[in-house]
Design a protein around this motif. Structure first.
Motif, mmCIF file in Angstrom:
data_model
loop_
_atom_site.group_PDB
_atom_site.id
_atom_site.type_symbol
_atom_site.label_atom_id
_atom_site.label_comp_id
_atom_site.label_asym_id
_atom_site.label_seq_id
_atom_site.Cartn_x
_atom_site.Cartn_y
_atom_site.Cartn_z
ATOM 1 N N UNK A 62 -34.542 -13.926 -17.451
ATOM 2 C CA UNK A 62 -35.839 -14.501 -17.094
ATOM 3 C C UNK A 62 -36.847 -14.108 -18.174
ATOM 4 N N UNK A 63 -37.423 -15.111 -18.795
ATOM 5 C CA UNK A 63 -38.377 -14.861 -19.866
ATOM 6 C C UNK A 63 -39.695 -14.345 -19.308
ATOM 7 N N UNK A 64 -40.330 -13.462 -20.071
ATOM 8 C CA UNK A 64 -41.651 -12.964 -19.684
ATOM 9 C C UNK A 64 -42.651 -14.104 -19.761
ATOM 10 N N UNK A 65 -43.612 -14.090 -18.866
ATOM 11 C CA UNK A 65 -44.606 -15.167 -18.805
ATOM 12 C C UNK A 65 -45.368 -15.307 -20.121
ATOM 13 N N UNK A 66 -45.591 -14.193 -20.804
ATOM 14 C CA UNK A 66 -46.344 -14.246 -22.063
ATOM 15 C C UNK A 66 -45.627 -15.089 -23.119
ATOM 16 N N UNK A 67 -44.295 -15.056 -23.156
ATOM 17 C CA UNK A 67 -43.577 -15.846 -24.163
ATOM 18 C C UNK A 67 -43.396 -17.298 -23.733
ATOM 19 N N UNK A 68 -43.501 -17.573 -22.437
ATOM 20 C CA UNK A 68 -43.350 -18.960 -21.989
ATOM 21 C C UNK A 68 -44.571 -19.805 -22.327
ATOM 22 N N UNK A 69 -45.648 -19.165 -22.739
ATOM 23 C CA UNK A 69 -46.859 -19.889 -23.137
ATOM 24 C C UNK A 69 -46.791 -20.337 -24.592
ATOM 25 N N UNK A 70 -45.801 -19.847 -25.332
ATOM 26 C CA UNK A 70 -45.653 -20.143 -26.757
ATOM 27 C C UNK A 70 -44.676 -21.310 -26.930
ATOM 28 N N UNK A 71 -45.212 -22.493 -27.247
ATOM 29 C CA UNK A 71 -44.386 -23.697 -27.383
ATOM 30 C C UNK A 71 -43.332 -23.561 -28.473
ATOM 31 N N UNK A 72 -43.681 -22.929 -29.587
ATOM 32 C CA UNK A 72 -42.709 -22.744 -30.668
ATOM 33 C C UNK A 72 -41.536 -21.877 -30.203
ATOM 34 N N UNK A 73 -41.848 -20.830 -29.466
ATOM 35 C CA UNK A 73 -40.797 -19.950 -28.953
ATOM 36 C C UNK A 73 -39.902 -20.703 -27.969
ATOM 37 N N UNK A 74 -40.512 -21.459 -27.060
ATOM 38 C CA UNK A 74 -39.717 -22.221 -26.081
ATOM 39 C C UNK A 74 -38.828 -23.255 -26.767
ATOM 40 N N UNK A 75 -39.341 -23.924 -27.796
ATOM 41 C CA UNK A 75 -38.521 -24.871 -28.557
ATOM 42 C C UNK A 75 -37.352 -24.161 -29.225
ATOM 43 N N UNK A 76 -37.585 -22.970 -29.723
ATOM 44 C CA UNK A 76 -36.535 -22.181 -30.350
ATOM 45 C C UNK A 76 -35.447 -21.810 -29.337
ATOM 46 N N UNK A 77 -35.862 -21.394 -28.150
ATOM 47 C CA UNK A 77 -34.908 -21.054 -27.077
ATOM 48 C C UNK A 77 -34.106 -22.286 -26.674
ATOM 49 N N UNK A 78 -34.767 -23.423 -26.530
ATOM 50 C CA UNK A 78 -34.078 -24.668 -26.161
ATOM 51 C C UNK A 78 -33.016 -25.012 -27.205
#
Length: 82
Positions: A39-55
């Motif tokens: 489960x990702x921390x809420x602080x990193x889920x706000x970062x679109x670049x990070x979420x795209x990287x995870x996807x």
């Protein structure tokens, strides 16, 4: 705690971007399947670049099959958690 279809049983570890839980899900054949949820921390889920990287990482990992590589079953978001 519940995350979508997954029942989070207990926290196993905490890292820089998330928490790892032992979880269980009910299968179609009405059996319990145990797995690990990150489960990702809420602080990193706000970062679109990070979420795209995870996807992108998940899409690549799903194509790999090897005993030394963890199998990815799902990627989901529920109630602000990913």
């Amino acid at each position: 705690m519940k995350l979508g279809d997954y029942n989070l049983i207990r926290k196993i570890a905490v890292g820089g971007v998330g928490e790892i839980y032992l979880a269980k899900v009910r299968t179609v054949s009405d059996k319990d399947k145990y797995l690990i949820c990150k489960c990702l921390k809420e602080s990193v889920t706000q970062d679109d670049d990070f979420l795209n990287s995870i996807m992108h990482e998940v899409q690549c990992t799903r194509q790999l099959t090897h005993p030394n590589i963890i199998q990815v079953f799902d990627l989901c978001a529920c109630d602000g958690h990913a």
